[in-house]
Every structure is written in structure tokens, then in C-alpha cells.
Motif scaffolding. Structure first.
Motif, PDB file in Angstrom:
ATOM      1  N   TRP A  35       5.826  -5.997   0.902  1.00  0.00           N
ATOM      2  CA  TRP A  35       5.166  -4.693   0.957  1.00  0.00           C
ATOM      3  C   TRP A  35       6.103  -3.662   1.567  1.00  0.00           C
ATOM      4  N   GLY A  36       6.571  -2.749   0.734  1.00  0.00           N
ATOM      5  CA  GLY A  36       7.393  -1.653   1.221  1.00  0.00           C
ATOM      6  C   GLY A  36       6.539  -0.563   1.847  1.00  0.00           C
ATOM      7  N   ARG A  37       7.146   0.551   2.144  1.00  0.00           N
ATOM      8  CA  ARG A  37       6.479   1.603   2.924  1.00  0.00           C
ATOM      9  C   ARG A  37       5.612   2.478   2.026  1.00  0.00           C
ATOM     10  N   TYR A  38       4.497   1.897   1.565  1.00  0.00           N
ATOM     11  CA  TYR A  38       3.562   2.616   0.719  1.00  0.00           C
ATOM     12  C   TYR A  38       2.155   2.472   1.271  1.00  0.00           C
ATOM     13  N   ALA A  39       1.603   3.571   1.719  1.00  0.00           N
ATOM     14  CA  ALA A  39       0.246   3.617   2.256  1.00  0.00           C
ATOM     15  C   ALA A  39      -0.199   5.067   2.242  1.00  0.00           C
ATOM     16  N   SER A  40      -1.496   5.278   2.074  1.00  0.00           N
ATOM     17  CA  SER A  40      -1.980   6.657   2.006  1.00  0.00           C
ATOM     18  C   SER A  40      -1.754   7.403   3.310  1.00  0.00           C
ATOM     19  N   ALA A  41      -1.642   6.681   4.427  1.00  0.00           N
ATOM     20  CA  ALA A  41      -1.326   7.331   5.699  1.00  0.00           C
ATOM     21  C   ALA A  41       0.027   8.020   5.651  1.00  0.00           C
ATOM     22  N   TYR A  42       0.974   7.442   4.904  1.00  0.00           N
ATOM     23  CA  TYR A  42       2.294   8.058   4.783  1.00  0.00           C
ATOM     24  C   TYR A  42       2.286   9.219   3.791  1.00  0.00           C
ATOM     25  N   ALA A  43       1.395   9.171   2.818  1.00  0.00           N
ATOM     26  CA  ALA A  43       1.293  10.285   1.881  1.00  0.00           C
ATOM     27  C   ALA A  43       0.871  11.555   2.608  1.00  0.00           C
ATOM     28  N   ASN A  44       0.046  11.413   3.628  1.00  0.00           N
ATOM     29  CA  ASN A  44      -0.385  12.577   4.402  1.00  0.00           C
ATOM     30  C   ASN A  44       0.782  13.211   5.155  1.00  0.00           C
ATOM     31  N   LEU A  45       1.775  12.394   5.512  1.00  0.00           N
ATOM     32  CA  LEU A  45       2.945  12.898   6.240  1.00  0.00           C
ATOM     33  C   LEU A  45       4.028  13.394   5.300  1.00  0.00           C
ATOM     34  N   GLU A  46       4.227  12.667   4.199  1.00  0.00           N
ATOM     35  CA  GLU A  46       5.338  12.948   3.286  1.00  0.00           C
ATOM     36  C   GLU A  46       4.845  12.921   1.844  1.00  0.00           C
ATOM     37  N   PRO A  47       4.105  13.938   1.425  1.00  0.00           N
ATOM     38  CA  PRO A  47       3.583  13.957   0.052  1.00  0.00           C
ATOM     39  C   PRO A  47       4.702  14.076  -0.965  1.00  0.00           C
ATOM     40  N   GLY A  48       4.382  13.606  -2.183  1.00  0.00           N
ATOM     41  CA  GLY A  48       5.347  13.721  -3.265  1.00  0.00           C
ATOM     42  C   GLY A  48       5.958  12.427  -3.715  1.00  0.00           C
ATOM     43  N   GLY A  49       5.567  11.300  -3.085  1.00  0.00           N
ATOM     44  CA  GLY A  49       6.101   9.999  -3.451  1.00  0.00           C
ATOM     45  C   GLY A  49       5.021   9.055  -3.926  1.00  0.00           C
ATOM     46  N   PRO A  50       5.371   7.781  -4.128  1.00  0.00           N
ATOM     47  CA  PRO A  50       4.391   6.798  -4.624  1.00  0.00           C
ATOM     48  C   PRO A  50       3.171   6.631  -3.713  1.00  0.00           C
ATOM     49  N   SER A  51       3.299   6.932  -2.433  1.00  0.00           N
ATOM     50  CA  SER A  51       2.139   6.792  -1.543  1.00  0.00           C
ATOM     51  C   SER A  51       1.016   7.746  -1.916  1.00  0.00           C
ATOM     52  N   ASP A  52       1.332   8.796  -2.666  1.00  0.00           N
ATOM     53  CA  ASP A  52       0.282   9.702  -3.139  1.00  0.00           C
ATOM     54  C   ASP A  52      -0.731   8.978  -4.012  1.00  0.00           C
ATOM     55  N   VAL A  53      -0.295   7.891  -4.645  1.00  0.00           N
ATOM     56  CA  VAL A  53      -1.097   7.237  -5.677  1.00  0.00           C
ATOM     57  C   VAL A  53      -1.890   6.049  -5.131  1.00  0.00           C
ATOM     58  N   VAL A 277       0.182  -4.237  11.750  1.00  0.00           N
ATOM     59  CA  VAL A 277       0.175  -4.437  10.300  1.00  0.00           C
ATOM     60  C   VAL A 277       1.492  -3.933   9.732  1.00  0.00           C
ATOM     61  N   SER A 278       2.162  -4.792   8.935  1.00  0.00           N
ATOM     62  CA  SER A 278       3.453  -4.407   8.367  1.00  0.00           C
ATOM     63  C   SER A 278       3.765  -5.259   7.143  1.00  0.00           C
ATOM     64  N   GLY A 279       4.989  -5.104   6.623  1.00  0.00           N
ATOM     65  CA  GLY A 279       5.467  -5.883   5.481  1.00  0.00           C
ATOM     66  C   GLY A 279       6.869  -6.377   5.739  1.00  0.00           C
ATOM     67  N   ASP A 280       7.300  -7.405   4.987  1.00  0.00           N
ATOM     68  CA  ASP A 280       8.559  -8.061   5.348  1.00  0.00           C
ATOM     69  C   ASP A 280       9.795  -7.468   4.670  1.00  0.00           C
ATOM     70  N   HIS A 281       9.641  -6.554   3.735  1.00  0.00           N
ATOM     71  CA  HIS A 281      10.765  -5.799   3.150  1.00  0.00           C
ATOM     72  C   HIS A 281      10.230  -5.013   1.977  1.00  0.00           C
ATOM     73  N   GLY A 282      11.138  -4.423   1.207  1.00  0.00           N
ATOM     74  CA  GLY A 282      10.727  -3.539   0.137  1.00  0.00           C
ATOM     75  C   GLY A 282      10.260  -4.230  -1.125  1.00  0.00           C
ATOM     76  N   ILE A 283      10.009  -3.419  -2.125  1.00  0.00           N
ATOM     77  CA  ILE A 283       9.401  -3.816  -3.383  1.00  0.00           C
ATOM     78  C   ILE A 283      10.283  -4.801  -4.160  1.00  0.00           C
ATOM     79  N   PRO A 284       9.698  -5.850  -4.746  1.00  0.00           N
ATOM     80  CA  PRO A 284      10.473  -6.820  -5.526  1.00  0.00           C
ATOM     81  C   PRO A 284      10.575  -6.418  -6.994  1.00  0.00           C
ATOM     82  N   GLY A 285      11.682  -6.813  -7.622  1.00  0.00           N
ATOM     83  CA  GLY A 285      11.817  -6.589  -9.056  1.00  0.00           C
ATOM     84  C   GLY A 285      12.236  -5.190  -9.444  1.00  0.00           C
ATOM     85  N   PHE A 286      12.568  -4.356  -8.449  1.00  0.00           N
ATOM     86  CA  PHE A 286      13.037  -3.002  -8.698  1.00  0.00           C
ATOM     87  C   PHE A 286      14.419  -2.844  -8.079  1.00  0.00           C
ATOM     88  N   PRO A 287      15.410  -2.359  -8.834  1.00  0.00           N
ATOM     89  CA  PRO A 287      16.747  -2.184  -8.275  1.00  0.00           C
ATOM     90  C   PRO A 287      16.728  -1.345  -6.999  1.00  0.00           C
TER      91      PRO A 287
END
Length: 535
Positions: A35-53, A277-287
Motif C-alpha cells: 500500500w503506497g501513499r494513497y488515502a483520502s486524508a492525503y487528497a485533502n492536503l495535496e489534491p490533484g493525484g490518485p488520492s482524489d479518487v 496504520v501504514s503500508g510496507d512500500h509502494g504500488i506493485p506492477g507499476f514502473p
């Protein structure tokens, strides 16, 4: 009588220990695989990325009631070394064969925070994945005796299970019930007034999830990701759908987190539980994600709450390495972290009541990588990297720039031949570039690698990299322009390089001590055999 119970009884007999034991908080650690850094809590801080969705109301609840960390990073963007670091509270290169993925062995001489807490009287346990890429029995702190998964493990294949059922909501509930029952069995095994330390580690965010499941199960529209993905990813339907499916798994994890929070609340134990609550690194299968030292691979979510013990609604910018969690958990339990731990407790930051920059000493993190998939390169060699990330810059040292960062493939270090078809590339990690998980995104990028519009994207993800990389995070957050050879940034490069090497030297990194070849030799490189595990 178990060792833990004996120790707890000894504590309760002391003149003042009964009150202290009752006041010691429970510790709940929820750790989502990949689980990379994607959560709606982060969209509130930094809109414009995948967390918006994505929608993560339960993670957001922890952040609202406690502290949301903007700059949390793993020490290594690979499952086993990251977890070895987290459990030991040390940089991954100090954990012996725990520093690599395939071929890893836990060194039982290394202190780990769960066993230390058990010695202090805590009831410890876990559900699903803790340490290695195999079964939970590979956990370093007790194998099956601390495993609580008898109610079922279908949560780990969330979209695969739910997508096949006619009633989607009922199927989801089946998995949530398994999560609750596993947690209930763990709680039932503790003694009266015994504090607990529980690790919840589902793997559903790891490949392979079901194609189209983000839309089907969570109504996440792939087209809502247009213009929101990193610049080095082709903004095309296949890649957007793949990303949307991943965000669906993030929402599934968040929903299961809500089940655990609900169970604690019903028992009246939410206020006396530190929750991380956290994740162990970023998204898999994406360069550039998992297995890379760019933010896409190392930047992770982190929120921590602790009842009334810490002021909620705060956003902290201090740089945090997940190895800091081990001394933090020991600290809140009233225990002293072993001297070998290179992580630093976050308790002073948590209790400060402040937002923004709290601890002026937390201005950077150091990350690294050695071997991920054993067969990625000739002689099963690693791809050694170290990096330092500050508020403004990311500096990466690639020790072997002649090696392929994602492993070799046809035309890239292996005899020329045709690449496999789309289905093979999307489903078989070892078909090409084995350090990148199989995925539709990987398959699409390989098949379109020679088209002018996407050739640069392919090189960013799969091509050779120079010995040094320097990126200005302020103006180039996606790390598209390497400034390492720019004269205007020479002082910055040299300063960060020295700072990085000072940390590596002072912490005994084998990559820079001695002749620097330790990780290129057996048992860290070359063939391996999984040792027999203690049961």
C-alpha cells in the motif's frame, strides 16, 4: 504456564506495577502489503493525484483523532527487508539475511519489538502476513503459536473472491466477518487486564487483483484518474484501469480496518489503544513503484492515534522512517529500546500537540535496496541502491549502474528474442524484468516500448540508470529530470552524497564497509534454498 503470563504475574505482584500494567496501552498495528501513499486524508492536503479518487474513511478517522504524517518512508521498498527493519527497529542492511527478499532468513539474535513486548507481559499475535513473502508461520517472533487466522484468509484475495459472487455486498461481509472473528480469537486468548500487541497484515493490495474490480466492487471510475497519475506512466485506459483496481483494494483494506476499530470500540478499548496504520512500500506492477527508491516506491501512508494521550487533527511534516515504530511501541509500553535500534521513538512528536515541523532533527530519511527477486539477473545478483530524501531533494546512489534495475529481459542483457504475449507479461512476473510484478501496466508498456509517444516512459521504468541521480522535489515531484550532472547543483549533490555516506558508514552498511561486496556474495547472491522453519 506461558512465559508471558509468568512475567505478567511478576509485574502485578510489585508494589506499584498493578496500576502501571493496567495503564499500559494496547498496541494495534495495521500494515497493508504493497500500500503506497494513497488515502483520502492525503487528497485533502495535496489534491490533484490518485488520492482524489480513493475513499479511506477509517484511515482518515485515525488521522483525525491522532496524527497524520506527510513524510513517512520505508527503509526498503521490498517486503522482507522493510519488515525486517520495522520489527528490529534498525536499517535493513543491519538485519543479516533479512536484508533480501528471496533467500531471507531471520537472525534470532536480533531483538524484535513483539518478543520484547511479550517479555514485558504483553499478549502478542498476528493475522495474515508479518515477515516473509510466504506463510505467516515464517514470522520471526514465534511462528504459528501467535497466528490468528483460523476464521479464514479470504481477505488476502479480496477482489478474486468477491467478484465471483452474485451478491457483492454479502460477499464483502463474509470477508469482514472473517477479519472480526480472527481478531476476536486473538483477544479471547489474553489474560484479564493483559495489554495486547496485535499485527493485522492483509495482502490484498499485492498482486494479483481482478481486472475491472475497482469499478465493479467500489465504483471507482478509471477515467477519473485522467491527469492524476505520475508523469512517467502512460495515461491510457489499460493503465488507468489497473490503477483503479489497485485503489479498490486499498478501499477494501480500509473497510477491514473499520471492522477492527468497531470491535475495539464495542469492547470499550479504543481509548487505551495506540493505533498505527501504514503500508510496507509502494504500488506493485507499476514502473518506479515497488522495488524502487523514488517516492512512488518508498513513500507510504502513516497515521497514529492514541485515545486522549495525543492531540488529534494534526498533520506532521517530520521525516519518519518506519523503523521508528519499533522504539515507539516499546516506549509507550514503558520499555527501553535496545541500543542496537537505529530508529527513534516518535512519542515526543506524538505528545507534542504540534503540527508542521515538530522535531528539527527529523530533516531526512535514508532508504535502500539490495536483492528483490533472486532470478532477476545473472548469478542472482542484487541491484544495490541507497538514497537520501530531504524536504527539497532526492539523491540516489546506484552502486552498479551496469545492472538492469528491474532485471534483465529479451534485448536487455539476455539473448534477443520476441517478448511474450500480453497475457503472459500481465500474469507471469518472470516473463521479463522480474523485479517488477506482472501486471497489465507492465505488459502494455513493454508492448508499446518502441512507439515514439511511450518510448521515454519505457526507459524511465526499465532502462539503465546512472551512478548518481538527483531530483528537485519542489519543482519535479515525479523525478523526471536528473540534475546530478548539472553544475548548478554540484554543491547540493556533493553535500547529500556525503550525508548519505556518513549514515551508511556509521550504521555499518556492508555495501560501503570493507570492500563493499558482501551483498554480491553468497548467501546474499547466488542460488538459495529455503531453510526449514521452526514450528
Amino acid at each position: 504456564m506461558k512465559r508471558a503470563i509468568f512475567l505478567l504475574t511478576s509485574l502485578l505482584i510489585g508494589s506499584s506495577s498493578a496500576a502501571n500494567a493496567a495503564e499500559r496501552p494496547n498496541i494495534l498495528f495495521c500494515f497493508a502489503d504493497d500500500w503506497g501513499r494513497y488515502a483520502s486524508a492525503y487528497a485533502n492536503l495535496e489534491p490533484g493525484g490518485p488520492s482524489d479518487v480513493v475513499s479511506t474513511p477509517n484511515f482518515d478517522r485515525i488521522a483525525k483523532n491522532g496524527v497524520l504524517f506527510k513524510n513517512a518512508f520505508v527503509t526498503a521498498p521490498s517486503c522482507t527487508p522493510c519488515r525486517s527493519s520495522l520489527l528490529s527497529g534498525q536499517y535493513f542492511w543491519r538485519t543479516g539475511r533479512g536484508a533480501i527478499l528471496q533467500g531471507a532468513v531471520w537472525d534470532e539474535k536480533i531483538p524484535s519489538y513483539p518478543l520484547l513486548l511479550e517479555d514485558a507481559g504483553y499478549h502478542i499475535g498476528f493475522t495474515y502476513k508479518v515477515w516473509s513473502p510466504g506463510t505467516p508461520a515464517n514470522a520471526p517472533y514465534g511462528a504459528n503459536r501467535n497466528s490468528y487466522g483460523k476464521a479464514g484468509g479470504r481477505m488476502n484475495g479480496f477482489s478474486q473472491f468477491v467478484s465471483n459472487k452474485p451478491d457483492i455486498e454479502a460477499a464483502k461481509q463474509t470477508l469482514y466477518d472473517q477479519v472480526r472473528q480472527n481478531f476476536q480469537m486473538f483477544l479471547a486468548d489474553r489474560e484479564d487486564e493483559q495489554p495486547f500487541c496485535y499485527w493485522y497484515g492483509p495482502t490484498n493490495c499485492h498482486r494479483k487483483w481482478r481486472r475491472g474490480s475497482g469499478k465493479k466492487l467500489w465504483d471507482i471510475n478509471p477515467d477519473d484518474l485522467k491527469g492524476k497519475m505520475p508523469k512517467y506512466l502512460p495515461d491510457v485506459p489499460v493503465v488507468r484501469e489497473d490503477f483503479a483496481d489497485y485503489l479498490g483494494e486499498v478501499q477494501a483494506f480500509d473497510a477491514s480496518l473499520g471492522v477492527i476499530l468497531d470491535e475495539l470500540e464495542k469492547r470499550g478499548e479504543l481509548k487505551n489503544t495506540l493505533i498505527a496504520v501504514s503500508g510496507d512500500h509502494g504500488i506493485p506492477g507499476f514502473p518506479r513503484g515497488k522495488c524502487n527508491l523514488y517516492d512512488f516506491g518508498t513513500h507510504v501512508p502513516l497515521a497514529i492515534s492514541w485515545g486522549d494521550q495525543i492531540k488529534g487533527g494534526r498533520v506532521v511534516e517530520d521525516f519518519v522512517n518506519l523503523m521508528d515504530l519499533a522504539p515507539t511501541f516499546l516506549d509507550v509500553a514503558g520499555e527501553t529500546a535496545p541500543d542496537v535500534m537505529t530508529g527513534r521513538s516518535l512519542v515526543s512528536v506524538l505528545k507534542s500537540g504540534e503540527s508542521g515541523w515538530v522535531d528539527e532533527d527529523r530533516q531526512f530519511v535514508v532508504t535502500g535496496r539490495e536483492r528483490h527477486v533472486a532470478a532477476a539477473r545473472k548469478e542472482m545478483l542484487p541491484y544495490p541502491q541507497r538514497a537520501i530524501r530531504t524536504k527539497d531533494f532526492l539523491f540516489i546512489r546506484n552502486f552498479k549502474p551496469d545492472r538492469w534495475p528491474m532485471g534483465t529481459a529479451p534485448g536487455y542483457g539476455l539473448p534477443e528474442k520476441e517478448y511474450p504475449d500480453f497475457s503472459t507479461l500481465a500474469n507471469n512476473t518472470f516473463a521479463a524484468f522480474p523485479d517488477l510484478d506482472a501486471s497489465p501496466t507492465k505488459a502494455w508498456m513493454i508492448q508499446h516500448r518502441e512507439e515514439d509517444e511511450y518510448a521515454d516512459d519505457f526507459q524511465y521504468g526499465f532502462g539503465l540508470r546512472p551512478g548518481e541521480e538527483l531530483y528537485d522535489i519542489r519543482n519535479d515531484p515525479d523525478c523526471m529530470t536528473n540534475l546530478a550532472d548539472e553544475s548548478a547543483f554540484a554543491d547540493t549533490r556533493n553535500s547529500l552524497s556525503k550525508q548519505l555516506m556518513d549514515v551508511l558508514q556509521s550504521t555499518g552498511d556492508p555495501r560501503v564497509t570493507g570492500d563493499g561486496t558482501r551483498f554480491d556474495q553468497p548467501p546474499f547472491a547466488g542460488p538459495f534454498q529455503n531453510p526449514k522453519r521452526k514450528r
